[in-house]
Design an enzyme around this catalytic site. Sequence first.
Site, PDB file in Angstrom:
ATOM      1  N   ASP A  99       0.871  -1.176   0.000  1.00 29.57           N
ATOM      2  CA  ASP A  99       0.000   0.000   0.000  1.00 29.57           C
ATOM      3  C   ASP A  99       0.914   1.233   0.000  1.00 29.57           C
ATOM      4  O   ASP A  99       1.365   1.664  -1.048  1.00 29.57           O
ATOM      5  CB  ASP A  99      -0.877  -0.131   1.249  1.00 29.57           C
ATOM      6  CG  ASP A  99      -2.007   0.860   1.319  1.00 29.57           C
ATOM      7  OD1 ASP A  99      -2.726   1.020   0.336  1.00 29.57           O
ATOM      8  OD2 ASP A  99      -2.194   1.478   2.382  1.00 29.57           O
ATOM      9  N   ARG A 161     -10.847 -13.277   5.564  1.00 28.98           N
ATOM     10  CA  ARG A 161      -9.638 -13.908   5.000  1.00 28.98           C
ATOM     11  C   ARG A 161      -9.981 -15.159   4.198  1.00 28.98           C
ATOM     12  O   ARG A 161      -9.248 -15.545   3.293  1.00 28.98           O
ATOM     13  CB  ARG A 161      -8.656 -14.295   6.114  1.00 28.98           C
ATOM     14  CG  ARG A 161      -8.074 -13.132   6.892  1.00 28.98           C
ATOM     15  CD  ARG A 161      -6.908 -13.615   7.747  1.00 28.98           C
ATOM     16  NE  ARG A 161      -6.528 -12.667   8.784  1.00 28.98           N
ATOM     17  CZ  ARG A 161      -5.739 -11.601   8.603  1.00 28.98           C
ATOM     18  NH1 ARG A 161      -5.267 -11.332   7.406  1.00 28.98           N
ATOM     19  NH2 ARG A 161      -5.435 -10.807   9.607  1.00 28.98           N
TER      20      ARG A 161
HETATM   21  P1  IMP Z   1       1.807  -0.470   3.839  1.00 25.51           P
HETATM   22  O1  IMP Z   1       2.862  -0.438   4.900  1.00 25.51           O
HETATM   23  O2  IMP Z   1       1.037   0.825   3.806  1.00 25.51           O
HETATM   24  O3  IMP Z   1       2.337  -0.847   2.473  1.00 25.51           O
HETATM   25  O4  IMP Z   1       0.734  -1.497   4.307  1.00 25.51           O
HETATM   26  C1  IMP Z   1       0.672  -2.768   3.918  1.00 25.51           C
HETATM   27  C2  IMP Z   1      -0.274  -3.540   4.827  1.00 25.51           C
HETATM   28  O5  IMP Z   1      -1.515  -2.826   5.019  1.00 25.51           O
HETATM   29  C3  IMP Z   1      -0.649  -4.826   4.182  1.00 25.51           C
HETATM   30  O6  IMP Z   1       0.230  -5.851   4.569  1.00 25.51           O
HETATM   31  C4  IMP Z   1      -2.043  -5.063   4.701  1.00 25.51           C
HETATM   32  O7  IMP Z   1      -1.994  -5.722   5.940  1.00 25.51           O
HETATM   33  C5  IMP Z   1      -2.626  -3.694   4.932  1.00 25.51           C
HETATM   34  N1  IMP Z   1      -3.486  -3.279   3.817  1.00 25.51           N
HETATM   35  C6  IMP Z   1      -3.279  -2.269   2.965  1.00 25.51           C
HETATM   36  N2  IMP Z   1      -4.254  -2.151   2.061  1.00 25.51           N
HETATM   37  C7  IMP Z   1      -5.136  -3.143   2.345  1.00 25.51           C
HETATM   38  C8  IMP Z   1      -6.378  -3.572   1.749  1.00 25.51           C
HETATM   39  O8  IMP Z   1      -6.908  -3.023   0.756  1.00 25.51           O
HETATM   40  N3  IMP Z   1      -6.979  -4.648   2.325  1.00 25.51           N
HETATM   41  C9  IMP Z   1      -6.456  -5.308   3.400  1.00 25.51           C
HETATM   42  N4  IMP Z   1      -5.304  -4.939   3.981  1.00 25.51           N
HETATM   43  C10 IMP Z   1      -4.634  -3.865   3.466  1.00 25.51           C
END
Ligand code: IMP
Length: 172
Positions: A99, A161
């Site tokens: 993300d 999940r």
């Molecule tokens: P980042 O550090 O912002 O890249 O976050 C990544 C983590 O956020 C992922 O491993 C997910 O656990 C959670 N995440 C981000 N977007 C989503 C989504 O659309 N659905 C479910 N989990 C998400």
Amino acid sequence: MRELEPLITEERLRARVAQLGREITRDFAGQTLVVVAVLKGSFVFVADLVRSIALPLEVEFIGISSYAGTSSTGVVQITQDLSRSIEGEHVLLVEDIIDSGLTMSYLLDNLSTRHPASVQVCALLEKPARAKVRVPIAYKGFEIPDEFVVGYGLDVDGKYRNLPYLGIFRAP
Ligand code: IMP
Ligand code: MG
């Protein structure tokens, strides 16, 4: 569990994961892999992925949580560590979704201090619109729009999940 608008069907997931497995098999030919799956979200993906990789490999899990339930701070806590050393090993780091990129960026830094021979990232999903830091993704399943998705291992508050496809979650 209510029905959700599907974003990626089971059939598309199956085909793409098999394709990623073939690419990985080709790229790492002759090598042994340590597949490190990031808990919990990647558990379904990694189970399918490893069965598409025709190489000797081991599977390890690393548990992480973001502080204060936000995924955007980049402050990550390891809640369950690897059960073995990865020194000198070729590591494939498997994540459900990238993300902001902050979680992956933290994990890459953390794993590199353990002196693996190499680390490559395999992510089922990426939301390019939300990237805050650039993470090199060697193997990417799908780029998706800025929507919250659940299923195939991904959750909202721990639920969904077990949905066999990826659906878009919007608050009711
Ligand atoms: P980042 O550090 O912002 O890249 O976050 C990544 C983590 O956020 C992922 O491993 C997910 O656990 C959670 N995440 C981000 N977007 C989503 C989504 O659309 N659905 C479910 N989990 C998400
Ligand atoms: Mg996750």
